[in-house]
Design an enzyme around this catalytic site. Structure first.
Site, PDB file in Angstrom:
ATOM      1  CG  ASN A 145      -1.746   1.224   1.374  1.00  0.00           C
ATOM      2  OD1 ASN A 145      -1.825   2.030   0.444  1.00  0.00           O
ATOM      3  ND2 ASN A 145      -2.383   1.386   2.530  1.00  0.00           N
ATOM      4  CD1 TRP A 146       3.841   1.205  -2.792  1.00  0.00           C
ATOM      5  CD2 TRP A 146       3.805   2.393  -4.691  1.00  0.00           C
ATOM      6  NE1 TRP A 146       4.697   0.603  -3.676  1.00  0.00           N
ATOM      7  CE2 TRP A 146       4.692   1.315  -4.853  1.00  0.00           C
ATOM      8  CE3 TRP A 146       3.617   3.275  -5.758  1.00  0.00           C
ATOM      9  CZ2 TRP A 146       5.396   1.096  -6.041  1.00  0.00           C
ATOM     10  CZ3 TRP A 146       4.309   3.058  -6.946  1.00  0.00           C
ATOM     11  CH2 TRP A 146       5.197   1.968  -7.070  1.00  0.00           C
ATOM     12  CE  LYS A 147      -0.313   3.315   4.687  1.00  0.00           C
ATOM     13  NZ  LYS A 147      -0.266   3.429   6.132  1.00  0.00           N
TER      14      LYS A 147
ATOM     15  CG  HIS B 244      -6.117   2.232   4.965  1.00  0.00           C
ATOM     16  ND1 HIS B 244      -5.737   3.152   5.907  1.00  0.00           N
ATOM     17  CD2 HIS B 244      -5.112   1.330   4.886  1.00  0.00           C
ATOM     18  CE1 HIS B 244      -4.540   2.825   6.373  1.00  0.00           C
ATOM     19  NE2 HIS B 244      -4.131   1.719   5.769  1.00  0.00           N
TER      20      HIS B 244
ATOM     21  CB  SER C 290       4.269  -1.612  12.359  1.00  0.00           C
ATOM     22  OG  SER C 290       3.893  -0.253  12.530  1.00  0.00           O
TER      23      SER C 290
ATOM     24  CD  GLU D 104      -2.985   5.667   6.672  1.00  0.00           C
ATOM     25  OE1 GLU D 104      -2.908   5.704   5.432  1.00  0.00           O
ATOM     26  OE2 GLU D 104      -2.100   5.170   7.386  1.00  0.00           O
TER      27      GLU D 104
ATOM     28  N   GLY E 279       1.705   2.393  10.909  1.00  0.00           N
ATOM     29  CA  GLY E 279       2.673   3.479  10.817  1.00  0.00           C
ATOM     30  C   GLY E 279       3.331   3.849  12.136  1.00  0.00           C
TER      31      GLY E 279
ATOM     32  CD  GLU F  49      -4.281  -2.304   7.282  1.00  0.00           C
ATOM     33  OE1 GLU F  49      -3.308  -2.804   6.723  1.00  0.00           O
ATOM     34  OE2 GLU F  49      -4.584  -1.102   7.181  1.00  0.00           O
TER      35      GLU F  49
HETATM   36  P1  PGA Z   1       2.357   0.464   7.732  1.00  0.00           P
HETATM   37  O1  PGA Z   1       0.943   0.653   7.020  1.00  0.00           O
HETATM   38  O2  PGA Z   1       2.936  -0.825   7.202  1.00  0.00           O
HETATM   39  O3  PGA Z   1       3.148   1.671   7.341  1.00  0.00           O
HETATM   40  O4  PGA Z   1       2.088   0.383   9.195  1.00  0.00           O
HETATM   41  C1  PGA Z   1       0.070  -0.420   6.866  1.00  0.00           C
HETATM   42  C2  PGA Z   1      -1.204   0.050   6.232  1.00  0.00           C
HETATM   43  O5  PGA Z   1      -1.701   1.112   6.615  1.00  0.00           O
HETATM   44  O6  PGA Z   1      -1.749  -0.592   5.324  1.00  0.00           O
END
Ligand code: PGA
Length: 250
Positions: A9-11, A95, A212, A97, A173, A167
């Site tokens: 997931n590059w965000k 997600h 993470s 976020e 993160g 998640e």
């Molecule tokens: P992260 O993100 O590996 O940077 O914790 C995971 C995600 O949000 O899919």
């Protein structure tokens, strides 16, 4: 359960030049892996680039969101059909976020899930609890409710061949991943919840862990019985680290 699956997931990271290098490194490092399927979810503008670089490789690509609507006057939205136009086969849905920053409701998420499947995209549904919810011991209730919105509207059969990613929000993160026991226990809960309603769906769905994941903790997580792979944010931006995670699965 079959092969393990690792999703990048590059965000909101990348640009044309950096993506090109990263995708070429993905191909070089990850194509030889035999027991891992790899998917990369890129920002919308780079779907065409992902398609042109990844087509004819064993790495698939997808998006990080989609519209709940099919077509029409929805400024700024991107439809399932548009993703299909660029060869996307997966889409991340719900997600945290997005859920927190853009007030995405469980109902919206359920509609997006159905929209994805209707157009032949494989949904990667994110579920997870906050730290406060975990400390209060209500994490299963929270995740159960997130799944229920979909189950109550569309039935449990829609989880057949789909992907759920557990998640925990406190692990995303933060560098603080869930322990393999914490993750396994939630994965078992998720599979069990679907299993009582639809055995075949529970057996064919994949449940990823996200939050993470790094090359050091990947092995402990991925050996757990109900962990079918991972959804990887930060470490997917570094080809060497991402390779470390993907080969941990293998
Ligand atoms: P992260 O993100 O590996 O940077 O914790 C995971 C995600 O949000 O899919």
């Amino acid at each position: 359960m079959g092969r393990k699956l690792v999703v990048a997931n590059w965000k909101m990271h990348g640009n044309l030049a950096a993506n090109k290098l990263l995708l070429q490194e993905y191909i070089r490092r990850l194509s030889p892996l035999e027991n891992t399927s790899v998917v990369v979810c890129v920002p919308y503008p780079y779907l065409a680039q992902a398609q042109s670089i990844l087509q004819n490789t064993n790495i698939a690509w997808g998006a990080q969101n989609l519209s709940k609507d099919q077509v029409g006057a929805f400024t700024g939205e991107v439809s399932a059909e548009m993703l299909k136009d660029f060869g996307a086969s997966y889409v991340i849905i719900g997600h945290s976020e997005r859920a927190t920053a853009y007030c995405e409701s469980d109902e919206n998420i359920a509609t997006k899930y159905a929209q994805a499947q209707k157009h032949g995209l494989i949904p990667i549904l994110c579920v997870g609890e906050t730290l406060i919810e975990r400390e209060a011991g209500v994490m299963q209730m929270v995740v159960g409710k997130q799944l229920d919105t979909i189950i109550n509207t569309y039935g449990a059969s829609v989880f057949a061949n789909a992907i759920v990613s557990y998640e925990p929000i406190w692990a995303i993160g933060t560098g603080l991943a869930a322990s393999s026991d914490q993750a396994q226990s939630m994965h078992e809960f998720i599979r069990g919840k679907i299993e009582v309603l639809d055995k075949d769906a529970a057996a064919s769905m994949k449940i990823l862990y996200g939050g993470s994941v790094n090359p050091q903790n990947a092995v402990q997580l991925f050996v757990m019985r109900d962990i079918d792979g991972g959804l990887v944010g930060k470490c997917s931006l570094n080809a060497q680290e991402f390779e470390g995670i993907c080969s941990a699965v293998a």
